[in-house]
Write an enzyme that holds these catalytic residues in place. Structure first.
Site, PDB file in Angstrom:
ATOM      1  CG  HIS A   1       2.662  -2.439  -8.245  1.00 39.56           C
ATOM      2  ND1 HIS A   1       3.451  -1.340  -8.502  1.00 39.56           N
ATOM      3  CD2 HIS A   1       1.827  -2.057  -7.245  1.00 39.56           C
ATOM      4  CE1 HIS A   1       3.110  -0.344  -7.698  1.00 39.56           C
ATOM      5  NE2 HIS A   1       2.127  -0.762  -6.921  1.00 39.56           N
TER       6      HIS A   1
ATOM      7  CG  ASP B   1       3.825  -1.198 -12.519  1.00 36.09           C
ATOM      8  OD1 ASP B   1       3.592  -1.942 -11.554  1.00 36.09           O
ATOM      9  OD2 ASP B   1       2.945  -0.527 -13.089  1.00 36.09           O
TER      10      ASP B   1
ATOM     11  CG  ASP C   1       2.670   2.805  -4.946  1.00 33.49           C
ATOM     12  OD1 ASP C   1       2.402   1.591  -4.876  1.00 33.49           O
ATOM     13  OD2 ASP C   1       1.965   3.622  -5.551  1.00 33.49           O
TER      14      ASP C   1
ATOM     15  CD  GLU D   1      -1.310  -0.716  -8.726  1.00 36.35           C
ATOM     16  OE1 GLU D   1      -2.359  -0.457  -8.114  1.00 36.35           O
ATOM     17  OE2 GLU D   1      -0.379   0.113  -8.864  1.00 36.35           O
ATOM     18  CD  GLU D   2       1.726   2.835  -9.408  1.00 34.54           C
ATOM     19  OE1 GLU D   2       0.671   3.462  -9.642  1.00 34.54           O
ATOM     20  OE2 GLU D   2       2.230   2.748  -8.278  1.00 34.54           O
TER      21      GLU D   2
ATOM     22  CD  GLU E   1      -0.639  -0.957  -4.153  1.00 37.31           C
ATOM     23  OE1 GLU E   1       0.020   0.054  -3.823  1.00 37.31           O
ATOM     24  OE2 GLU E   1      -0.695  -1.364  -5.324  1.00 37.31           O
TER      25      GLU E   1
ATOM     26  CG  HIS F   1       2.054   7.921  -7.143  1.00 36.76           C
ATOM     27  ND1 HIS F   1       0.957   7.804  -7.968  1.00 36.76           N
ATOM     28  CD2 HIS F   1       2.443   6.652  -6.880  1.00 36.76           C
ATOM     29  CE1 HIS F   1       0.689   6.523  -8.192  1.00 36.76           C
ATOM     30  NE2 HIS F   1       1.587   5.802  -7.528  1.00 36.76           N
TER      31      HIS F   1
END
Length: 379
Positions: A74, A76, A105, A135-136, A164, A349
């Protein structure tokens, strides 16, 4: 031959796009510009409507025939938050680390795979990238839409690696071979609002909710399995809707999440919570949303390809794990064997998210080894 791509440079250009779910912010343009010169046929499409969408997705394909190796990921990212030491969308390399939201990420993972493909001039079989912009977020219009796109065209990969960030201490030390399922629930106990000085004219739902929480906390699901840790229920929020000090609230809600292994299904967990809550406080209602079922890729060729490549590049024997949060593997497992493998996840994150430059380049080499080995059987 097309010039090899530097994964660090590509990762930086991807990071520079503030692609907070569901905005793409030009990030798919950057990826397409990298893939077209490598001979990929790029398909981009939007799915979904506001507020969760529209979401941009991409399927890029090179080659034909079997075997078909796919990389999923992903572009995003989660919101950066306040307190970064520099602009989270202005990539910066300092002391051997690439800083920026998405460095871990998982924009660097996507860049590493593209770089790996740039090193493979000719190959048998098919390589594809399945890249989503959702995805997030709620994941309503991302990978599931990509799978629908593939099904309409009768395209089915033979194996998938999701990029990931799975490594914990050193690059290559952990590969995820499955994930626990997850379900969110909102448990609401009704009451009657009133003045705290006249409790006989009200019905306070908070003590009842406390009984429900105690009963839920006492539940024991299992002891885990050889592949999975034990299932667990966690209360994540409480809400009465009242901020006044002299009002008995009209209702009280507990939010909870259950992470469950493959001994259970999401619907089973919802039914158990409803039964438990009703017994503790009759009239309690439960709203629920299953985010994904537990899944496990059984031992097979994909395990061997990934572990052999990691061992050859790093000398590490990776640990095969199902720990941590879920991934889009919960959807893709319906197509073929799936594993997750990527960078160190320590800063994902977080503020000042960063990936080691050396690790990004080493990851590209590992991905190249995996793809070469996966496609060799067609030669």
């Amino acid at each position: 031959m097309t010039r090899a791509i530097d994964p660090v440079d590509l990762a930086a250009r991807l990071i520079a796009c503030p692609s907070i779910t569901p905005r793409s912010a030009g990030v798919f343009d950057v990826l397409e510009d990298a893939l077209i010169p490598l001979g990929f046929e790029v398909h981009r499409f939007l799915a979904g409507t506001e507020p969760e969408g529209p979401v941009e997705n991409m399927v890029a394909i090179r080659g034909s025939g079997a075997p078909h190796f796919a990389f999923a990921g992903h572009l995003d990212v989660v919101p950066p938050g306040e307190g970064w030491r520099s602009d989270p969308f202005t990539p910066e390399i300092k002391d051997g680390l690439l800083y920026g939201r998405g460095a871990v990420d998982m924009k660097s993972g996507v860049a590493a795979f593209v770089a790996a493909c740039s090193e493979l001039a000719d190959h048998p079989g098919t390589i594809s990238l399945l890249i989503t912009g959702d995805e997030e977020g709620p994941a309503l219009y991302g990978t599931v839409s990509i799978m629908a796109w593939l099904a309409e065209r009768n395209i089915k990969p033979d194996m998938i690696v999701i990029g990931e960030p799975t490594s914990e201490i050193r690059l290559g030390d952990v590969v995820k071979i499955g994930r626990r399922g997850t379900v969110n629930m909102w448990v609401t106990v009704p009451g009657v609002q009133g003045h705290v000085a006249y409790p006989h004219r009200a019905d306070n739902p908070v003590p009842k909710l406390a009984r429900v929480i105690a009963a839920l906390d006492a539940l024991h699901f299992d002891h885990g399995t050889d592949a999975f840790q034990a299932s667990n229920l966690e209360i994540t929020a409480l809400e009465t809707g009242s901020r006044a000090t002299n009002i008995i609230p009209g209702s009280a809600t507990a939010q909870l999440n259950i992470r469950f292994n493959d001994l259970h299904r999401g619907a089973e967990m919802i039914a158990l919570v409803r039964k438990t809550a009703e017994a503790a406080a009759p009239g309690t209602t439960v709203e629920a949303k299953i985010s994904g079922e537990a899944f496990l890729t059984p031992p097979g060729p994909l395990y061997q390809l990934v572990t052999d490549a990691i061992r050859a590049e790093t000398g590490i024997e990776p640990r095969l794990s199902t720990s941590g949060g879920t991934s889009d593997g919960r959807f893709l497992i319906a197509l073929c064997p799936v594993v997750d493998f990527g960078l160190l996840n320590a800063t994902m994150h977080k503020l000042d998210e960063a990936a080691a430059v050396d690790d990004i380049r080493a990851l590209a080499r590992i991905y190249a080894r995996i793809v070469e080995a996966a496609l060799a059987s067609a030669g």
